[in-house]
Write an enzyme that holds these catalytic residues in place. Structure first.
Site, PDB file in Angstrom:
ATOM      1  N   GLU A 270      -1.135  -0.362   7.581  1.00 61.70           N
ATOM      2  CA  GLU A 270      -0.412   0.933   6.787  1.00 61.70           C
ATOM      3  C   GLU A 270       0.808   0.557   6.660  1.00 61.70           C
ATOM      4  OE1 GLU A 270      -1.848   3.405   5.912  1.00 61.70           O
ATOM      5  OE2 GLU A 270      -3.529   3.645   6.911  1.00 61.70           O
ATOM      6  N   ARG A 274       1.927   0.360   2.804  1.00 60.23           N
ATOM      7  CA  ARG A 274       2.839   1.473   2.394  1.00 60.23           C
ATOM      8  C   ARG A 274       4.324   1.141   2.221  1.00 60.23           C
ATOM      9  NH1 ARG A 274       0.883   7.138   5.031  1.00 60.23           N
ATOM     10  NH2 ARG A 274      -1.525   6.542   5.453  1.00 60.23           N
ATOM     11  N   ASP A 404     -13.389   0.928   2.858  1.00 61.44           N
ATOM     12  CA  ASP A 404     -13.198   1.234   1.507  1.00 61.44           C
ATOM     13  C   ASP A 404     -12.373  -0.044   0.808  1.00 61.44           C
ATOM     14  OD1 ASP A 404     -11.181   1.967   3.378  1.00 61.44           O
ATOM     15  OD2 ASP A 404     -10.790   3.679   2.352  1.00 61.44           O
ATOM     16  N   GLU A 542      -8.224  10.283  -3.618  1.00 57.24           N
ATOM     17  CA  GLU A 542      -9.316   9.269  -4.296  1.00 57.24           C
ATOM     18  C   GLU A 542      -9.893   9.882  -5.244  1.00 57.24           C
ATOM     19  OE1 GLU A 542      -8.115   8.245  -0.303  1.00 57.24           O
ATOM     20  OE2 GLU A 542      -8.925  10.186  -1.064  1.00 57.24           O
ATOM     21  N   THR A 629      -3.676  -0.515  -2.777  1.00 54.45           N
ATOM     22  CA  THR A 629      -4.614   0.522  -2.295  1.00 54.45           C
ATOM     23  C   THR A 629      -3.749   1.766  -1.816  1.00 54.45           C
ATOM     24  OG1 THR A 629      -6.300   0.899  -0.917  1.00 54.45           O
ATOM     25  CG2 THR A 629      -4.548  -0.029   0.383  1.00 54.45           C
TER      26      THR A 629
END
Length: 749
Positions: A270, A274, A404, A542, A629
């Site tokens: 993350e 991010r 994913d 999404e 992503t």
């Protein structure tokens, strides 16, 4: 309906059974982001050991805190909320207040009894003997995402999160021709962003995420220090929306106030997508003029590289940014998670391009080498990779949580280098063939959905997260054209699948009372769509991401219309009256309370995708950029990825490619063992060293053995602290109940 009093007596009968009961009660509420099998195994082990109920709960809270580093807010809170319920129920049973159970808690007890009965051998009540039905696979219930009592590991349930919707606000009626209408809608999206951003600035600046109802903040760690997660996750959207003053505010904060080495344990994945992704995107979008963005990305990545110091080079999931100690959470049984170790390549390779330091690219490229060598024949990768054996440790396959972004990055790594690395295309096309052949299903009503594979059978569950695949299919259809593999799926077919899947994802929204999708839906036995009990919404992006790609690629107005419909519902139920947006706890009712958290991806992704969808001229050319992503644009470059590597590193890699993967793994283990024995940390680089190619060694104060002892001692002290907190909670709850009971008695008199 009467309570089963014999069942209550079973609860009181012994601590071992109580352990099973409470553990299961909690497991029943953990979200899809948690692998239920592993947490279930943990609770069974507690039962076998016969730990007393308070200590078992304390241990489980610590396990759930570890999950908090890994999965989205709603998942962790659902589990913590379950702890409250379990403590309350056991207190009620022990005190014999059966009237309370009969007046509303009996359904919870029925669920408990069902879960005990269905667990199977190892941890069940006497009444359940002979039952081998597995625990229900889908998660149960919502949760309370208020976590101001973070150090106690227990959410604060004081804040009233109902009746805080902004009922005074309404979206504009956008009319005119298609272009005029879209421009109006784009401005409405921009207004939502500034409304969210201003609330964050006022109440949470410098911290990680805004709690808009309680007008405070939530940080990744309990120390009160934040990494500015929302700032860095929003910065690329700020640039794209042309908010120049705000971009300058962010730049000044990064330059003067951003702290990286703080005592907090974070998810390396993350943090990479991010924070590092946001910093690199800001640097590239602004023309590579502002070095402070790159400097901070390097500083952060240098710490994250420590997580890659493992025997097989697959990164640990968690890392302390100050001590640099890293580990996998206990609930994964020391396995790495597919969507995490397979989704940091775009960011680290971009870092190598800008700095000339090959260490970033080398670390993530080795991970690719490893999973490529271990790739299953059908192209579908299980969600867990065992660190000790460098092998897959489950057969769970999903395009939802845990899987994913791995598949997304197979395609996007190929695009990042302008299609120069064919192996990524090959792996992506093979994966697509496997998805279509094994996971893509149709319900009785004709809804196309993405199932999962688990325990050698189809699992008819679909996450909201999996709806990203519709956009991935569409993007792949135009970027790749027809497949190069003989068993591949044509570009036309992939676009058809993308549109059909998006229809189902749209229905996930429109079939709910709020017009907002739950976290998970089920197609039990391949039948029609039904809700699970995981009905919260976390401001997820999404579906809107897929509508964005489909509109850009097909030009069809329907995807703008659907995006506006979804945005209207989100605005109605998630916009907070005094600033910001919040997730909601139950999409099935129009009276749903909010969860009091503005997720950072709301501004990084959800609003950015909407802004793109309503833009006739895109702010950036997506043929020149690839979105990571987390929605951060990174520039594509037509180059050999080794161009940025020093000659020595290039020669070493070329030499290693001629060796079998087993030999390369053994070499890696030997190198890691030397690293541990020396107690030597990774070499650190600063921007001033880039052209000189000089390195500085930092000696570790701890050997591997002392680290393990230290971690064990920390765990024991944390457990004792958690135990004390839990006992205080129970005493407080008991006192409150006695006071309430006395009040009822006085009223009766």
């Amino acid at each position: 309906m009467l309570v089963n009093h014999s069942f209550i007596r079973l609860v009181i009968a012994g601590s071992v059974f109580s352990c099973c009961l409470v553990s299961l009660f909690i497991v029943g509420r953990v979200s899809h982001g948690v692998e239920l099998d592993l947490l279930q195994d943990y609770t069974k082990e507690l039962c076998k050991r016969g730990d007393d109920i308070e200590r078992s709960l304390a241990k489980l809270i610590l396990q759930i805190n570890e999950l908090g580093e890994h999965v989205e807010e709603g998942a962790v809170v659902s589990a913590k909320d379950r702890i409250y319920d379990a403590v309350d129920l056991l207190e009620t049973a022990i005190e014999g207040e059966t009237d309370v159970l009969e007046n509303g808690e009996n359904q919870n007890f029925e669920q408990l009894e069902f879960e005990i009965q269905s667990l199977g051998p190892g941890c069940r009540s006497d009444s359940a003997k002979g039952s081998n039905t597995p625990v229900p696979r889908h998660p149960i219930g919502g949760g309370d995402p208020d976590e101001s009592l973070q150090q106690a590991g227990i959410p604060d349930r004081v804040v009233d999160t109902s009746n805080h919707r902004d009922t005074e606000f309404s979206l504009p009626s956008c009319n005119g021709d298609a272009s005029e209408k879209a421009a109006c809608q784009r401005e409405a999206v921009k207004e939502a962003f500034t409304y969210s951003w201003e609330a964050y600035k006022e109440h949470a600046w410098g911290h990680d995420e805004l709690k808009p109802i309680s007008k405070t903040y939530k940080d990744w760690g309990p120390t009160g220090e934040g990494l500015g997660l929302t700032i860095l996750d929003s910065v690329s959207t700020i640039w794209i929306m042309g908010l120049k003053d705000e971009f300058e505010r962010v730049r000044e904060w990064v330059k003067n106030d951003m702290k990286v080495s703080i005592p907090v344990r974070v998810s390396q994945f993350e943090t990479t997508i991010r924070l590092v992704g946001g910093l690199l995107s800001a640097y590239e979008l602004s023309g590579e003029k502002h070095k402070e963005f790159l400097e901070k990305a390097v500083e952060l990545a240098d710490i994250l590289l420590y997580a890659y110091q493992t025997p097989n080079g697959v990164p640990s999931a968690l890392i302390n940014l100050q001590t640099k100690q890293h580990s996998n959470p206990g609930w994964t049984a020391n396995s790495a998670i597919l969507s995490e170790f397979g989704s940091t390549q775009l960011e680290f390779r971009t870092l190598t391009y800008h700095t000339g330091i090959s260490a970033y690219d080398e670390a993530v490229t080795w991970v690719v080498d490893l999973y490529e060598a271990k790739a299953p024949r059908n192209g579908l990768f299980p969600t867990y990779f065992k660190s000790e054996t460098s092998s897959w440790s489950s057969d769970h396959i999903t395009l939802g949580a845990l899987g994913d972004s791995f598949y997304e990055y197979l395609l996007k790594q190929y695009l990042l280098t302008e299609k120069t690395e064919k192996r990524y295309r090959k792996m992506y096309e093979r994966a697509i063939a496997g998805i279509v052949g094994k996971l893509l299903k149709k319900s009785q009503e004709g809804d196309m959905y993405l199932a999962e594979w688990k325990r050698d059978s189809v699992y008819n569950k679909m996450d909201h997260l999996a709806c990203f695949a519709s956009g991935m299919f569409a993007l792949g259809s135009v970027e790749l054209g027809d497949p190069e593999l003989s068993d591949g799926i044509s570009a036309e077919d992939m676009l058809t699948y993308a549109e059909s899947l998006s229809d189902t994802c749209y229905k996930m929204y429109t079939s709910q009372a709020t017009g907002i999708s739950p976290e998970i839906v089920l197609f039990q036995g391949g039948q029609n769509m039904v809700n699970s009990r995981t009905n919260y919404y976390l401001l997820r992006p999404e579906v809107l991401e897929s509508f964005m790609y489909l509109h850009i690629i097909t030009g069809k107005q329907v995807y703008r219309d659907r995006s506006w419909t979804l945005f209207s519902s989100i605005t109605k139920y998630c916009r907070v009256d005094e600033g910001g947006f919040s997730g909601i706890r139950d999409v099935t009712t129009t009276d749903t309370p909010m969860d009091d958290l503005q997720q950072s991806f709301w501004m990084a992704e959800t609003l950015k995708y909407l802004y793109f969808t309503f833009s006739d001229e895109l702010p950036i050319d997506l043929k020149e950029w690839v979105l990571n992503t987390e929605g951060h644009p990174l520039r594509r470059r037509k180059r050999d990825p080794l161009d940025s590597w020093p000659d020595e590193a290039v020669q070493k890699r070329k030499k290693s490619l001629n060796k079998p993967i087993a030999d390369r793994i053994n070499e890696r283990r030997a190198e890691h063992q030397k690293f541990v024995q020396r107690g030597q940390h990774l070499k650190e680089h600063s921007l001033s060293d880039v052209h000189k190619k000089t390195n500085s060694d930092e000696q570790s104060d701890d050997t591997e053995g002392s680290k393990q002892t230290e971690q064990a001692e920390d765990m024991e002290s944390e457990e004792d602290a958690e135990l004390s907190r839990l006992k205080r909670l129970r005493a407080k709850a008991s006192k409150k109940k006695k006071k309430k009971k006395k009040s009822h008695t006085d009223d009766d008199n």
